[in-house]
Design a protein around this motif. Structure first.
Motif, short mmCIF file in Angstrom:
data_model
loop_
_atom_site.label_atom_id
_atom_site.label_comp_id
_atom_site.label_asym_id
_atom_site.label_seq_id
_atom_site.Cartn_x
_atom_site.Cartn_y
_atom_site.Cartn_z
N GLY A 18 0.81 -1.21 0.00
CA GLY A 18 0.00 0.00 0.00
C GLY A 18 0.84 1.26 0.00
N LYS A 19 1.87 1.29 0.84
CA LYS A 19 2.76 2.46 0.90
C LYS A 19 3.50 2.63 -0.42
CE LYS A 19 3.43 2.32 5.88
NZ LYS A 19 4.28 1.90 6.98
N TRP A 20 3.95 1.52 -1.01
CA TRP A 20 4.66 1.59 -2.29
C TRP A 20 3.76 2.15 -3.39
CZ3 TRP A 20 4.21 -1.10 -7.03
CH2 TRP A 20 5.29 -0.95 -7.90
N LEU A 21 2.49 1.69 -3.42
CA LEU A 21 1.56 2.19 -4.44
C LEU A 21 1.20 3.65 -4.22
CD1 LEU A 21 -0.76 -0.95 -4.78
CD2 LEU A 21 0.91 -0.12 -6.45
N VAL A 22 1.07 4.08 -2.97
CA VAL A 22 0.83 5.49 -2.68
C VAL A 22 2.03 6.32 -3.15
CG1 VAL A 22 0.62 7.19 -0.81
CG2 VAL A 22 -0.80 5.14 -0.78
N ASP A 23 3.23 5.83 -2.86
CA ASP A 23 4.44 6.54 -3.32
C ASP A 23 4.51 6.64 -4.83
OD1 ASP A 23 5.23 6.90 -0.70
OD2 ASP A 23 6.67 5.24 -0.70
N LYS A 24 3.94 5.65 -5.54
CA LYS A 24 3.93 5.66 -7.01
C LYS A 24 2.82 6.56 -7.56
CE LYS A 24 7.35 2.92 -7.60
NZ LYS A 24 8.62 3.52 -7.92
N GLY A 25 2.01 7.14 -6.67
CA GLY A 25 0.98 8.08 -7.10
C GLY A 25 -0.39 7.48 -7.36
N LEU A 26 -0.57 6.20 -7.03
CA LEU A 26 -1.89 5.59 -7.22
C LEU A 26 -2.81 5.93 -6.05
CD1 LEU A 26 -0.88 2.09 -8.59
CD2 LEU A 26 -2.17 3.82 -9.82
N THR A 27 -4.09 6.05 -6.35
CA THR A 27 -5.08 6.30 -5.29
C THR A 27 -5.73 4.98 -4.89
OG1 THR A 27 -6.97 6.58 -6.80
CG2 THR A 27 -5.61 8.56 -6.35
N PRO A 28 -6.32 4.94 -3.70
CA PRO A 28 -7.03 3.72 -3.29
C PRO A 28 -8.12 3.32 -4.29
CG PRO A 28 -6.76 5.18 -1.42
CD PRO A 28 -6.29 5.94 -2.63
N ASN A 29 -8.86 4.29 -4.82
CA ASN A 29 -9.93 3.97 -5.77
C ASN A 29 -9.38 3.38 -7.07
OD1 ASN A 29 -11.76 4.86 -3.89
ND2 ASN A 29 -12.35 6.70 -5.01
N GLN A 30 -8.21 3.84 -7.49
CA GLN A 30 -7.60 3.26 -8.69
C GLN A 30 -7.21 1.79 -8.44
OE1 GLN A 30 -4.49 6.21 -9.11
NE2 GLN A 30 -5.50 7.17 -10.89
N VAL A 31 -6.69 1.51 -7.25
CA VAL A 31 -6.32 0.13 -6.92
C VAL A 31 -7.58 -0.73 -6.77
CG1 VAL A 31 -5.18 -1.33 -5.19
CG2 VAL A 31 -4.11 0.82 -5.93
N THR A 32 -8.65 -0.16 -6.24
CA THR A 32 -9.93 -0.88 -6.17
C THR A 32 -10.37 -1.29 -7.58
OG1 THR A 32 -10.62 0.32 -4.19
CG2 THR A 32 -12.37 -0.72 -5.48
N PHE A 33 -10.25 -0.37 -8.52
CA PHE A 33 -10.66 -0.66 -9.90
C PHE A 33 -9.75 -1.70 -10.54
CE2 PHE A 33 -11.20 0.28 -14.46
CZ PHE A 33 -12.57 0.07 -14.55
N ILE A 34 -8.45 -1.61 -10.27
CA ILE A 34 -7.52 -2.62 -10.79
C ILE A 34 -7.85 -3.99 -10.21
CG2 ILE A 34 -5.10 -3.37 -10.79
CD1 ILE A 34 -4.39 -0.29 -10.83
N ALA A 35 -8.11 -4.04 -8.90
CA ALA A 35 -8.48 -5.31 -8.26
C ALA A 35 -9.75 -5.88 -8.88
CB ALA A 35 -8.68 -5.10 -6.75
N PHE A 36 -10.68 -5.01 -9.21
CA PHE A 36 -11.93 -5.42 -9.87
C PHE A 36 -11.64 -6.04 -11.23
CE2 PHE A 36 -15.13 -3.85 -12.98
CZ PHE A 36 -16.17 -4.69 -12.64
N LEU A 37 -10.85 -5.35 -12.06
CA LEU A 37 -10.53 -5.87 -13.39
C LEU A 37 -9.79 -7.20 -13.32
CD1 LEU A 37 -9.44 -2.60 -15.26
CD2 LEU A 37 -11.64 -3.82 -15.43
N VAL A 38 -8.83 -7.29 -12.41
CA VAL A 38 -8.09 -8.54 -12.23
C VAL A 38 -9.04 -9.64 -11.77
CG1 VAL A 38 -6.29 -9.67 -10.84
CG2 VAL A 38 -5.88 -7.38 -11.78
N GLY A 39 -9.93 -9.32 -10.83
CA GLY A 39 -10.87 -10.30 -10.30
C GLY A 39 -11.83 -10.85 -11.33
N ILE A 40 -12.39 -9.97 -12.16
CA ILE A 40 -13.33 -10.48 -13.16
C ILE A 40 -12.62 -11.25 -14.26
CG2 ILE A 40 -15.17 -8.81 -12.66
CD1 ILE A 40 -14.35 -7.28 -15.20
N SER A 41 -11.33 -10.96 -14.46
CA SER A 41 -10.58 -11.73 -15.46
C SER A 41 -10.45 -13.19 -15.03
CB SER A 41 -9.21 -11.11 -15.72
OG SER A 41 -8.30 -11.39 -14.69
N ALA A 42 -10.51 -13.46 -13.74
CA ALA A 42 -10.44 -14.84 -13.25
C ALA A 42 -11.55 -15.69 -13.87
CB ALA A 42 -10.51 -14.88 -11.73
N GLY A 43 -12.74 -15.11 -14.00
CA GLY A 43 -13.84 -15.83 -14.64
C GLY A 43 -13.52 -16.17 -16.08
N GLY A 44 -12.90 -15.24 -16.79
CA GLY A 44 -12.51 -15.49 -18.17
C GLY A 44 -11.48 -16.61 -18.29
#
Length: 193
Positions: A18-44
């Protein structure tokens, strides 16, 4: 249960990420969206005949889902972020159930019952969180239970990796969800009375 009691063992890696991603300039909501995309790809991946990759991707999305909450606590939590997080979690679960149903249409009824049990348990969870004055580490009252997200991922993993016992693992997941819903219902009666 695992999310509540075993989180302390993985929290250092979650916080470091989390600290590393914050340092890279990502927001929590952006990571939520990435987690969502990664998660739905599991179904594919599951539909395409790669259940092991589907399980690995699902667990990675779950890790990112834990990281986004830690990032929010490190920066500025947002109420909409909570809505995104909970909504996207359910969509990922629905995607997994739909992918399994697509590959195993003969088990549609047991998968439908599992979906209903998740709706039942989550309705109680979200309602108690909304009406309770208690606050926890999250932005709402988090009702622990036998089946939390990690247990769901374990059961989804078993369902995807062991098709020969898919009916029984689905029914076990159903029973665990019903038990959790009832557990949360009776806890709600106690804390809200």
């Amino acid at each position: 249960m695992l999310d509540t009691h075993a989180r302390k063992f993985v929290q250092p890696s979650i916080e470091k990420t989390g600290k590393w991603l914050v340092d890279k300039g990502l927001t929590p909501n952006q990571v939520t969206f990435i987690a969502f995309l990664v998660g739905i790809s599991a179904g594919g991946f599951y539909i395409l005949g790669s259940p092991l990759i589907a399980v690995i991707v699902l667990w990675f999305s779950g890790f990112l889902d834990a990281v986004d909450g830690t990032m929010a606590r490190l920066t500025k939590p947002s109420s909409f972020g909570t809505v995104m997080d909970i909504t996207f979690d359910r969509v990922v679960e629905i995607t997994i159930i739909l992918a399994i149903a697509f590959v195993h249409p003969d088990l549609m009824w047991s998968l439908l019952l599992l979906s209903v049990s998740i709706i039942f348990s989550m309705t109680i969870f979200l309602t108690v969180g909304a009406v309770s004055e208690k606050q926890g580490i999250k932005s709402f009252y988090y009702q622990a239970g036998l089946a939390e997200r990690s247990e769901g991922f374990i059961l989804f993993s078993i369902m995807m990796l062991f098709p020969s016992i898919l009916l029984w693992s689905t029914l076990a997941f159903l029973a665990v969800e019903i038990f959790t819903g009832l557990q949360r219902f009776f806890e709600a009666k106690r804390i809200l009375s």
